[in-house]
Design a protein around this motif. Sequence first.
Motif, PDB file in Angstrom:
ATOM      1  N   PHE A  14      90.313 111.243  36.018  1.00  0.00           N
ATOM      2  CA  PHE A  14      90.403 111.201  37.268  1.00  0.00           C
ATOM      3  C   PHE A  14      89.313 110.213  37.961  1.00  0.00           C
ATOM      4  CE2 PHE A  14      93.115 114.920  36.317  1.00  0.00           C
ATOM      5  CZ  PHE A  14      94.248 114.743  37.223  1.00  0.00           C
ATOM      6  N   ASP A  15      89.651 109.392  38.820  1.00  0.00           N
ATOM      7  CA  ASP A  15      88.434 108.595  39.479  1.00  0.00           C
ATOM      8  C   ASP A  15      88.548 109.267  40.944  1.00  0.00           C
ATOM      9  OD1 ASP A  15      86.455 106.923  40.405  1.00  0.00           O
ATOM     10  OD2 ASP A  15      88.024 105.465  41.037  1.00  0.00           O
ATOM     11  N   TYR A  16      87.692 110.218  41.096  1.00  0.00           N
ATOM     12  CA  TYR A  16      87.532 111.068  42.535  1.00  0.00           C
ATOM     13  C   TYR A  16      87.270 110.023  43.594  1.00  0.00           C
ATOM     14  CZ  TYR A  16      86.716 114.542  45.753  1.00  0.00           C
ATOM     15  OH  TYR A  16      86.525 115.397  46.938  1.00  0.00           O
ATOM     16  N   GLY A  17      87.834 110.332  44.728  1.00  0.00           N
ATOM     17  CA  GLY A  17      87.689 109.635  45.987  1.00  0.00           C
ATOM     18  C   GLY A  17      88.130 110.727  47.152  1.00  0.00           C
ATOM     19  N   THR A  18      87.528 110.254  48.211  1.00  0.00           N
ATOM     20  CA  THR A  18      87.997 111.135  49.309  1.00  0.00           C
ATOM     21  C   THR A  18      89.297 110.669  49.837  1.00  0.00           C
ATOM     22  OG1 THR A  18      86.782 109.616  51.025  1.00  0.00           O
ATOM     23  CG2 THR A  18      85.718 111.465  50.089  1.00  0.00           C
ATOM     24  N   HIS A  61      94.134 117.361  26.272  1.00  0.00           N
ATOM     25  CA  HIS A  61      92.965 118.204  25.559  1.00  0.00           C
ATOM     26  C   HIS A  61      91.864 118.538  26.131  1.00  0.00           C
ATOM     27  CE1 HIS A  61      96.156 117.007  22.458  1.00  0.00           C
ATOM     28  NE2 HIS A  61      95.948 118.196  22.012  1.00  0.00           N
ATOM     29  N   LEU A  62      91.615 117.371  27.074  1.00  0.00           N
ATOM     30  CA  LEU A  62      90.515 117.133  27.887  1.00  0.00           C
ATOM     31  C   LEU A  62      90.702 116.316  29.067  1.00  0.00           C
ATOM     32  CD1 LEU A  62      87.395 117.586  28.144  1.00  0.00           C
ATOM     33  CD2 LEU A  62      87.104 115.515  26.868  1.00  0.00           C
ATOM     34  N   VAL A  63      90.140 116.821  30.163  1.00  0.00           N
ATOM     35  CA  VAL A  63      90.176 115.968  31.423  1.00  0.00           C
ATOM     36  C   VAL A  63      88.644 115.480  31.874  1.00  0.00           C
ATOM     37  CG1 VAL A  63      90.902 116.231  33.889  1.00  0.00           C
ATOM     38  CG2 VAL A  63      92.036 117.416  32.317  1.00  0.00           C
ATOM     39  N   LEU A  64      88.695 114.214  31.907  1.00  0.00           N
ATOM     40  CA  LEU A  64      87.591 113.532  32.394  1.00  0.00           C
ATOM     41  C   LEU A  64      87.454 113.371  33.980  1.00  0.00           C
ATOM     42  CD1 LEU A  64      87.441 111.101  29.505  1.00  0.00           C
ATOM     43  CD2 LEU A  64      86.007 113.059  29.589  1.00  0.00           C
ATOM     44  N   VAL A  65      86.204 113.474  34.695  1.00  0.00           N
ATOM     45  CA  VAL A  65      86.335 113.178  35.984  1.00  0.00           C
ATOM     46  C   VAL A  65      85.046 112.200  36.242  1.00  0.00           C
ATOM     47  CG1 VAL A  65      85.947 114.283  38.293  1.00  0.00           C
ATOM     48  CG2 VAL A  65      87.239 115.273  36.772  1.00  0.00           C
ATOM     49  N   GLY A  66      85.369 111.086  36.864  1.00  0.00           N
ATOM     50  CA  GLY A  66      84.416 110.112  37.090  1.00  0.00           C
ATOM     51  C   GLY A  66      83.119 110.777  37.966  1.00  0.00           C
ATOM     52  N   LEU A  67      81.874 110.676  37.711  1.00  0.00           N
ATOM     53  CA  LEU A  67      80.649 111.249  38.454  1.00  0.00           C
ATOM     54  C   LEU A  67      80.090 109.895  39.000  1.00  0.00           C
ATOM     55  CD1 LEU A  67      78.964 113.693  39.250  1.00  0.00           C
ATOM     56  CD2 LEU A  67      77.579 113.273  37.035  1.00  0.00           C
ATOM     57  N   PRO A  68      80.070 109.734  40.399  1.00  0.00           N
ATOM     58  CA  PRO A  68      79.776 108.649  41.002  1.00  0.00           C
ATOM     59  C   PRO A  68      78.337 108.343  41.110  1.00  0.00           C
ATOM     60  CG  PRO A  68      80.435 109.913  42.361  1.00  0.00           C
ATOM     61  CD  PRO A  68      80.794 110.793  41.144  1.00  0.00           C
ATOM     62  N   LEU A  69      77.463 108.292  40.169  1.00  0.00           N
ATOM     63  CA  LEU A  69      75.961 108.402  40.285  1.00  0.00           C
ATOM     64  C   LEU A  69      75.506 106.907  40.978  1.00  0.00           C
ATOM     65  CD1 LEU A  69      75.318 109.275  36.493  1.00  0.00           C
ATOM     66  CD2 LEU A  69      74.924 110.668  38.514  1.00  0.00           C
ATOM     67  N   ASN A  70      74.507 107.014  41.353  1.00  0.00           N
ATOM     68  CA  ASN A  70      73.925 105.630  41.928  1.00  0.00           C
ATOM     69  C   ASN A  70      73.236 104.852  40.885  1.00  0.00           C
ATOM     70  OD1 ASN A  70      73.778 106.611  44.844  1.00  0.00           O
ATOM     71  ND2 ASN A  70      72.255 107.991  44.479  1.00  0.00           N
ATOM     72  N   MET A  71      73.013 103.575  40.977  1.00  0.00           N
ATOM     73  CA  MET A  71      72.391 102.774  39.853  1.00  0.00           C
ATOM     74  C   MET A  71      71.312 103.306  39.367  1.00  0.00           C
ATOM     75  SD  MET A  71      74.861 100.650  39.505  1.00  0.00           S
ATOM     76  CE  MET A  71      74.248  99.722  38.299  1.00  0.00           C
ATOM     77  N   ASP A  72      70.274 104.050  39.904  1.00  0.00           N
ATOM     78  CA  ASP A  72      69.122 104.516  39.294  1.00  0.00           C
ATOM     79  C   ASP A  72      69.432 105.669  38.472  1.00  0.00           C
ATOM     80  OD1 ASP A  72      69.401 106.249  41.385  1.00  0.00           O
ATOM     81  OD2 ASP A  72      67.456 105.923  42.468  1.00  0.00           O
ATOM     82  N   GLY A  73      70.734 106.242  38.393  1.00  0.00           N
ATOM     83  CA  GLY A  73      70.996 107.608  37.867  1.00  0.00           C
ATOM     84  C   GLY A  73      70.881 108.951  38.523  1.00  0.00           C
ATOM     85  N   SER A  74      70.498 108.561  39.873  1.00  0.00           N
ATOM     86  CA  SER A  74      70.348 109.776  40.779  1.00  0.00           C
ATOM     87  C   SER A  74      71.980 109.993  41.427  1.00  0.00           C
ATOM     88  CB  SER A  74      69.531 109.472  41.816  1.00  0.00           C
ATOM     89  OG  SER A  74      69.845 108.414  42.676  1.00  0.00           O
ATOM     90  N   ASP A  75      72.137 111.200  41.697  1.00  0.00           N
ATOM     91  CA  ASP A  75      73.237 111.677  42.368  1.00  0.00           C
ATOM     92  C   ASP A  75      73.557 110.920  43.637  1.00  0.00           C
ATOM     93  OD1 ASP A  75      73.743 113.633  40.147  1.00  0.00           O
ATOM     94  OD2 ASP A  75      73.777 115.223  41.589  1.00  0.00           O
ATOM     95  N   SER A  76      74.964 110.416  43.829  1.00  0.00           N
ATOM     96  CA  SER A  76      75.322 109.903  45.113  1.00  0.00           C
ATOM     97  C   SER A  76      75.772 110.995  46.075  1.00  0.00           C
ATOM     98  CB  SER A  76      76.245 108.986  44.935  1.00  0.00           C
ATOM     99  OG  SER A  76      77.597 109.490  44.551  1.00  0.00           O
ATOM    100  N   LEU A  78      78.469 111.672  46.720  1.00  0.00           N
ATOM    101  CA  LEU A  78      79.915 111.917  46.572  1.00  0.00           C
ATOM    102  C   LEU A  78      79.914 112.748  45.183  1.00  0.00           C
ATOM    103  CD1 LEU A  78      82.797 111.829  47.556  1.00  0.00           C
ATOM    104  CD2 LEU A  78      83.365 109.714  45.878  1.00  0.00           C
ATOM    105  N   CYS A  79      78.757 113.020  44.463  1.00  0.00           N
ATOM    106  CA  CYS A  79      78.513 113.710  43.106  1.00  0.00           C
ATOM    107  C   CYS A  79      79.035 115.063  43.465  1.00  0.00           C
ATOM    108  CB  CYS A  79      77.269 113.545  42.538  1.00  0.00           C
ATOM    109  SG  CYS A  79      76.975 111.943  41.735  1.00  0.00           S
ATOM    110  N   PRO A  80      78.377 115.741  44.437  1.00  0.00           N
ATOM    111  CA  PRO A  80      78.574 117.222  44.698  1.00  0.00           C
ATOM    112  C   PRO A  80      80.228 117.537  44.735  1.00  0.00           C
ATOM    113  CG  PRO A  80      76.830 116.652  45.748  1.00  0.00           C
ATOM    114  CD  PRO A  80      77.594 115.450  45.406  1.00  0.00           C
ATOM    115  N   ARG A  81      80.916 116.823  45.393  1.00  0.00           N
ATOM    116  CA  ARG A  81      82.576 116.810  45.677  1.00  0.00           C
ATOM    117  C   ARG A  81      83.113 116.166  44.485  1.00  0.00           C
ATOM    118  NH1 ARG A  81      83.852 114.751  51.497  1.00  0.00           N
ATOM    119  NH2 ARG A  81      85.622 115.966  51.113  1.00  0.00           N
ATOM    120  N   ALA A  82      82.756 115.528  43.427  1.00  0.00           N
ATOM    121  CA  ALA A  82      83.428 115.045  42.265  1.00  0.00           C
ATOM    122  C   ALA A  82      83.081 116.408  41.421  1.00  0.00           C
ATOM    123  CB  ALA A  82      82.779 113.799  41.592  1.00  0.00           C
TER     124      ALA A  82
END
Length: 148
Positions: A14-18, A61-76, A78-82
């Motif tokens: 899943f590519d999660y979005g609002t 067997h497994l569900v992947l969810v995209g984690l929308p990190l910032n380019m520097d690797g920090s949380d964006s 949207l990360c908590p919602r994903a």
Amino acid sequence: MPDPSAKSQTLLCFDYGTKNIGVAIGQTLTHSARALTQLKARDGIPNWVEISKLLKEWQPHLVLVGLPLNMDGSDSELCPRARKFANRLHGRFGVQTQMVDERLSSFEAKGEHLAQGGSRHYKSDPVDAIAARIILQDWLNGQPQENG
């Protein structure tokens, strides 16, 4: 992690979005992924009945969810919602979930979409399912491939 003794495993991503949630399907045996569908969301809340149907149909067997990190690797923002979305998938349906770095997947999906003759009107012609496929394919490419 998926059971390495299993011959082939089905994965949903899943590519999660609002507003839209892209969905892709993949196989560990072939190390391939394809865009499946796109679901509408209202302020990040999906139609859980649609998700239930997808999970019943594909039995991943497994569900992947995209984690929308910032380019520097920090949380964006949207990360908590994903993460909450992934936790709800696990809680509601008992599926194993894993968060996956999705940096640049939407950018890559837009480029691919335009190269295939799609429009730049992403609100009416969204690329979320393509982004989900890219996230899933990147994950598969990072897994060891069996030589059978």
